[in-house]
Write an enzyme that holds these catalytic residues in place. Sequence first.
Site, PDB file in Angstrom:
ATOM      1  CG  ASP A   9      64.985   2.755  47.159  1.00 36.06           C
ATOM      2  OD1 ASP A   9      65.339   3.897  46.795  1.00 36.06           O
ATOM      3  OD2 ASP A   9      65.488   2.175  48.126  1.00 36.06           O
ATOM      4  CB  CYS A  35      67.682   7.156  43.709  1.00 37.30           C
ATOM      5  SG  CYS A  35      66.701   8.436  42.879  1.00 37.30           S
ATOM      6  CG  HIS A  64      68.091   6.433  39.127  1.00 41.63           C
ATOM      7  ND1 HIS A  64      67.515   5.965  40.284  1.00 41.63           N
ATOM      8  CD2 HIS A  64      69.340   5.911  39.094  1.00 41.63           C
ATOM      9  CE1 HIS A  64      68.382   5.194  40.925  1.00 41.63           C
ATOM     10  NE2 HIS A  64      69.493   5.154  40.217  1.00 41.63           N
TER      11      HIS A  64
END
Length: 303
Positions: free
Chosen positions: A161, A164, A287
Amino acid sequence: MEDEIVETPEEQLAKQHRKEKKDMQAKIQSMKNAIPKNDKKRRKQMTEEISKIEADLSQKHEEELRQLKSTNDTEVEEVLNGVETMKMEGGEEEKGEEARQPRLTKAQKRRDKKAAEEKEREGRIAEAEVQNLQGVRHQEGLKLAQKLAQQQLQIKEISSDGHCMYRAIEDQLAQRSKPGLIMGMKELRSRTAEYMRGHADDFLPFLTNPNTGDMYTADEFEKYCSDAEHTAAWGGQLELRALTQVLQLPMEVIQADSPTIKIGEEFDSEPIITLVYMRHAYGLGEHYNSVERLKDPANAEDS
């Protein structure tokens, strides 16, 4: 001899949809059987893939039902148009024959074009599903799992989002730290920005304007820090360096195809914050995830 039962187009489509759903369920079961129950990472990815497959099939079926209804409506319209044409041409046999010839309406052309595009889209989806199982994201997950297993660790998923990195550190602190060091995502962002503002000379050389290539001005640097504090701006290596100083803890960032990055090695203390950096996560690109102790495979499914 009994008359042969002729199915309506609606009945034929319903039968086709039932068969496709049955085939899909068989495919899903095959996917589940192919992944070990203790491989949480791949099973989570598989769940996302299954949801997409189900949604795509549902959308396809809805579109086919709409097309069938539209076809039925068009056929009624064409019959009415044909009758009207025959009345106007009153007895002119040659023209009457032309009126009875099937005409390709604009609506039908649009449907044919849409059907061709849908078929092409389904082909791309099927190809993407195969590539996904054999592609870079899958391979990255396997390599990371092997590296982590050597330390008796496994990936702990963190939501993608924009927060992370901070959420992964928050999770690490909650797992390993003394109560006084536990911080939430918002506090971690605030403390990061505060440290960077107070040590601008340590960070400015690494920040350049993408349009000019010049080092950030004071105003640009303040905006960078403000975004780090108040928005979902993605955190990277600069923010990690700031956080090692804030927390006075060493960090390590494990990657699939590169050596582990170690930050804050001057803090020779426990706990070590361990993050996983993924380049191909969820099709969204970069990520961060957290890690946790490797679970006993016999109990992993029930945990």
